[in-house]
Design a protein around this motif. Structure first.
Motif, mmCIF file in Angstrom:
data_model
loop_
_atom_site.group_PDB
_atom_site.id
_atom_site.type_symbol
_atom_site.label_atom_id
_atom_site.label_comp_id
_atom_site.label_asym_id
_atom_site.label_seq_id
_atom_site.Cartn_x
_atom_site.Cartn_y
_atom_site.Cartn_z
ATOM 1 N N ASN A 83 0.828 -1.206 0.000
ATOM 2 C CA ASN A 83 0.000 0.000 0.000
ATOM 3 C C ASN A 83 0.864 1.259 0.000
ATOM 4 O OD1 ASN A 83 -2.405 1.609 0.183
ATOM 5 N ND2 ASN A 83 -1.981 1.862 2.364
ATOM 6 N N ARG A 84 1.979 1.216 0.744
ATOM 7 C CA ARG A 84 2.868 2.379 0.753
ATOM 8 C C ARG A 84 3.406 2.665 -0.655
ATOM 9 N NH1 ARG A 84 5.454 3.868 5.724
ATOM 10 N NH2 ARG A 84 4.507 2.812 7.513
ATOM 11 N N ALA A 85 3.873 1.609 -1.319
ATOM 12 C CA ALA A 85 4.421 1.784 -2.665
ATOM 13 C C ALA A 85 3.349 2.279 -3.633
ATOM 14 C CB ALA A 85 5.016 0.464 -3.159
ATOM 15 N N PHE A 86 2.171 1.688 -3.527
ATOM 16 C CA PHE A 86 1.074 2.085 -4.416
ATOM 17 C C PHE A 86 0.679 3.542 -4.185
ATOM 18 C CE2 PHE A 86 -3.481 2.672 -5.179
ATOM 19 C CZ PHE A 86 -3.583 2.270 -6.506
ATOM 20 N N THR A 87 0.581 3.953 -2.933
ATOM 21 C CA THR A 87 0.132 5.309 -2.609
ATOM 22 C C THR A 87 1.162 6.355 -3.024
ATOM 23 O OG1 THR A 87 -1.179 4.469 -0.763
ATOM 24 C CG2 THR A 87 -0.636 6.814 -0.746
ATOM 25 N N TYR A 88 2.420 6.101 -2.675
ATOM 26 C CA TYR A 88 3.462 7.061 -3.060
ATOM 27 C C TYR A 88 3.559 7.195 -4.591
ATOM 28 C CZ TYR A 88 5.708 8.216 1.402
ATOM 29 O OH TYR A 88 5.994 8.727 2.649
ATOM 30 N N THR A 89 3.537 6.040 -5.264
ATOM 31 C CA THR A 89 3.654 6.067 -6.726
ATOM 32 C C THR A 89 2.464 6.769 -7.355
ATOM 33 O OG1 THR A 89 4.908 3.990 -6.697
ATOM 34 C CG2 THR A 89 3.921 4.666 -8.800
ATOM 35 N N GLY A 90 1.259 6.419 -6.910
ATOM 36 C CA GLY A 90 0.057 7.035 -7.458
ATOM 37 C C GLY A 90 0.018 8.531 -7.202
ATOM 38 N N PHE A 91 0.402 8.947 -5.984
ATOM 39 C CA PHE A 91 0.425 10.366 -5.637
ATOM 40 C C PHE A 91 1.407 11.115 -6.537
ATOM 41 C CE2 PHE A 91 1.955 14.066 -3.377
ATOM 42 C CZ PHE A 91 0.817 14.597 -2.792
ATOM 43 N N PHE A 92 2.600 10.544 -6.700
ATOM 44 C CA PHE A 92 3.631 11.194 -7.506
ATOM 45 C C PHE A 92 3.174 11.343 -8.957
ATOM 46 C CE2 PHE A 92 7.411 11.414 -10.122
ATOM 47 C CZ PHE A 92 8.236 12.282 -9.421
ATOM 48 N N LEU A 93 2.616 10.270 -9.532
ATOM 49 C CA LEU A 93 2.202 10.323 -10.935
ATOM 50 C C LEU A 93 1.042 11.294 -11.143
ATOM 51 C CD1 LEU A 93 2.404 6.537 -11.918
ATOM 52 C CD2 LEU A 93 3.979 8.369 -12.543
ATOM 53 N N ALA A 94 0.054 11.255 -10.230
ATOM 54 C CA ALA A 94 -1.090 12.162 -10.358
ATOM 55 C C ALA A 94 -0.640 13.611 -10.228
ATOM 56 C CB ALA A 94 -2.147 11.828 -9.314
ATOM 57 N N LEU A 95 0.241 13.875 -9.279
ATOM 58 C CA LEU A 95 0.732 15.239 -9.081
ATOM 59 C C LEU A 95 1.581 15.685 -10.277
ATOM 60 C CD1 LEU A 95 0.835 17.654 -7.187
ATOM 61 C CD2 LEU A 95 2.834 16.629 -6.075
ATOM 62 N N MET A 96 2.343 14.775 -10.845
ATOM 63 C CA MET A 96 3.154 15.111 -12.018
ATOM 64 C C MET A 96 2.250 15.498 -13.195
ATOM 65 S SD MET A 96 6.078 12.833 -13.953
ATOM 66 C CE MET A 96 4.892 11.594 -14.469
ATOM 67 N N ILE A 97 1.153 14.761 -13.385
ATOM 68 C CA ILE A 97 0.208 15.100 -14.457
ATOM 69 C C ILE A 97 -0.382 16.482 -14.225
ATOM 70 C CG2 ILE A 97 -2.032 14.501 -15.460
ATOM 71 C CD1 ILE A 97 -1.310 11.548 -14.935
ATOM 72 N N VAL A 98 -0.741 16.766 -12.975
ATOM 73 C CA VAL A 98 -1.328 18.061 -12.632
ATOM 74 C C VAL A 98 -0.339 19.189 -12.905
ATOM 75 C CG1 VAL A 98 -2.078 19.494 -10.687
ATOM 76 C CG2 VAL A 98 -2.999 17.185 -10.975
#
Length: 649
Positions: A83-98
């Motif tokens: 869950n940690r890996a999924f959350t950090y990765t998802g947060f980073f990618l979503a923020l990068m798109i934004v």
């Protein structure tokens, strides 16, 4: 910023961060646009308020899937490595798109003074041209590096604030998770069913409209509304009445209708002997009238065109129908009003239409479309190839349609001195057209050529050493090179045996920008058009208000042709001609007559304005029923004819 003490800390933190960044972007754009926008305090507050609603909608769209994930994630896995890996990765990618989208919004605003629209959707589809253009226009490694660095720093800051720790170490009851998910889903559904991008367009000030929007929201809206059905969204009148009105408007002393009451097909008869010169139409990319000294420019960047204007036939009051190249192509080939959504060039079932090539080919001409880039872009090759034109362009994509391949000629590498993302420079496309003209003349074939230039387009690059403005530095440089290339073209062809019997038309596809303080900024549709080398015609200026769709009806009358036509355009020199023009955005359809204008928009709305072109002023006015009838008749019948195959040959 103290993080929420539950499983949704990351979700709420991301949403809050997005709202703050969106607020800052909107503020920066307001400051950027303020000198030209004419915004009042009320308008600025409205932009912030509506913008916040759209921003909340984007945040909900971004987070709803993660909210469902958090609802279903078992408690024992909440603090797991997975869950940690999924959350950090998802947060980073979503923020990068934004963050990337915010960077892109600034570049898009600089070019179009608006939020993302159909143009941005096109840019996503045509990746080769767009990626090459970005790479040539901006320092791409710095841009990507800046996005990654900003994303990394914000992710680190959020982590230091305890956002991720509070999520991973929380024990949020399932009942509370259900309540939060239902709340988020409810907000999303309210947005889907009750909020539309058109809500931002209530203001009469176009800058305020665009500043109220959210870039990502506008992008999705444009993608989902690629084409608008006129009969569903716009004001209608009885079809019989609409066609009767438009037939009356198109009637002239030399015209006789050939079709039934739901047709505009007619014959044009001239009693004098026809003159049949070669025709070359040079369609100049993004060329506003105010680039020329004749229309007030002080930079002396168009000496060639200004000279041609003095020695040719200059239309001083012509308007483009839209703001995209494909919209200009539609008007210049089909002579039809713009219909809502995409240009006909981009639509399905657009083959075998009655076009300028139909008339010229019936008179024995060879018709060719010349483009310096890959005509796959914007569906140009398919449109021109299926509507009477042969094609000369730069081949980058393998053809699927064998019939189209037989019509297509590639500009070889050996004939290219300079090329950027959009294609070869203007000098090179002119050389290709000259070579083709030489061959047709030698074969005894008259020719009609449609040349589309590309040099006056970002990244504004062109061959070095041609003009005194460095390549890639400014729009003014691109305009000056465009003008220089026209001069070289004319200098070369003046010695050709076919030159004296060749009419050359110089016209813009659209202006360099369309944004302004008015709902439709009419001045940003004002384009130059010059007929040059017309047999027996003296130099003159034609001041009557007209449209791109009137070019061929006017020229063919000067040449005394008799022909059948399905055009909405008219001979502007005819005594029966009533000045009018039609201009549009993707949704707004404006119909102009002298001193007044009606704008049709979705939800069956119509607004009337008084219009002072000298002062560029548009003021709300009581509805003019006659003007409204003319407006609806033109747009409704044009949509009906295309939809029901009435534009076909």
């Amino acid at each position: 910023m103290k993080s929420v003490q539950n499983r949704y800390a990351v979700l709420f933190g991301f949403a809050g961060l997005f709202l703050v960044l969106s607020f800052l972007v909107r503020t920066a754009l307001i400051i950027w646009a303020f000198p030209q926008a004419g915004l009042s305090l009320t308008g600025i507050l409205s932009a912030y308020a509506k913008g916040f609603v759209f921003d909340v909608g984007v945040a909900l769209f971004f987070t709803i899937a993660y909210a469902l994930y958090l609802l279903l994630l078992p408690q024992k896995l909440n603090n797991s490595l997975l869950n940690r890996a999924f959350t950090y990765t998802g947060f980073f990618l979503a923020l990068m798109i934004v963050i990337f989208s915010f960077f892109a919004e600034f570049t898009f605003w600089g070019e179009y003074a608006g939020r993302f629209d159909f143009i941005a959707v096109d840019y996503l589809i045509y990746t080769y041209e767009v990626i090459s253009n970005i790479n040539q226009s901006y320092p791409l490694p710095l841009l990507i590096g800046g996005v990654l660095l900003a994303t990394a720093l914000l992710t680190w800051w959020c982590s230091r604030r305890g956002m991720f720790r509070n999520s991973f170490q929380s024990r949020t009851p399932f009942s509370k998770r259900i309540a939060i998910f239902i709340l988020l889903l409810g907000g999303l559904l309210i947005h889907v069913f009750l909020v539309s991008n058109t809500w931002a367009e209530k203001s009469k000030n176009r800058y305020q409209q665009e500043l109220s929007k959210a870039g990502i929201y506008s992008f999705v809206s444009a993608y989902l509304n690629n084409e608008l059905a006129y009969d569903k969204y716009y004001l209608l009148e009885d079809d019989n009445k609409a066609f009767t009105t438009v037939r009356q408007q198109l009637q002239s002393p030399d015209a006789q209708y050939l079709g039934n009451g739901h047709s505009i097909y007619r014959s044009i008869t001239d009693t004098l002997a026809p003159v049949k010169p070669n025709i070359i139409m040079v369609t100049i990319e993004s060329f506003s009238a105010d680039f020329m000294t004749r229309f007030g420019n002080k930079g002396n960047i168009t000496p060639v065109l200004d000279s041609i204007a003095q020695n040719g036939i200059l239309f001083t009051n012509m308007y483009a129908t839209g703001t995209r190249t494909v919209r200009g192509m539609e008007a210049l080939t089909l002579a039809v009003p713009p219909t809502p959504g995409q240009s006909i060039v981009r639509r399905r079932n657009n083959e075998n239409l009655f076009s300028a090539a139909t008339i010229f080919r019936k008179n024995g001409y060879e018709a060719t479309f010349f483009y310096g880039g890959d005509g796959y872009f914007d569906n140009m090759n398919k449109f021109f190839g299926n509507n009477g034109y042969d094609i000369t362009d730069r081949l980058r994509h393998r053809l699927v349609d064998d019939q189209l391949a037989a019509k297509r000629t590639n500009i070889p590498d050996s004939a290219v001195q300079f090329e950027n993302a959009w294609g070869v420079c203007d000098e090179d496309i002119y050389k290709a057209a000259i070579k083709s003209a030489d061959e047709k003349y030698a074969a005894g074939k008259p020719f009609y050529d449609f040349i589309m230039t590309t040099s006056n387009h970002r990244p504004f690059t062109y061959p070095v050493g041609k003009i005194d403005i460095p390549s890639g530095t400014s729009r003014e440089g691109a305009v000056k090179y465009t003008d220089y290339a026209i001069g070289q073209f004319l200098k070369t062809i003046q010695d050709k045996p076919w030159y004296k019997n060749t009419v050359i038309i110089f016209v813009a596809d659209h202006c360099a920008s369309s944004a302004g303080k008015n709902e439709i900024e009419v001045s940003k549709y004002h384009i130059p058009c010059i007929f040059f080398n017309v047999p027996g015609a003296a130099a003159q200026e034609i001041p009557v208000m007209c449209s791109q769709i009137d070019i061929y009806p006017t020229l063919l009358k000067m040449l005394h042709w008799s022909y059948n036509t399905n055009f909405y355009g008219k001979n502007v020199l005819d005594s029966s001609y009533q000045p009018r023009a039609m201009v549009s955005t993707y949704q707004k359809l404006a119909y102009l007559e002298t001193g007044k204008m009606v704008i049709l928009s979705p939800q069956q709305k119509a607004q009337c304005f008084s219009w002072n072109p000298a002062q560029n002023e548009e003021q709300p006015a009581p509805m003019d029923s006659t003007l409204l009838s003319h407006s609806v008749a033109h747009y409704q019948t044009a949509y009906s004819l295309f939809k029901n195959n009435g534009m076909r040959k």
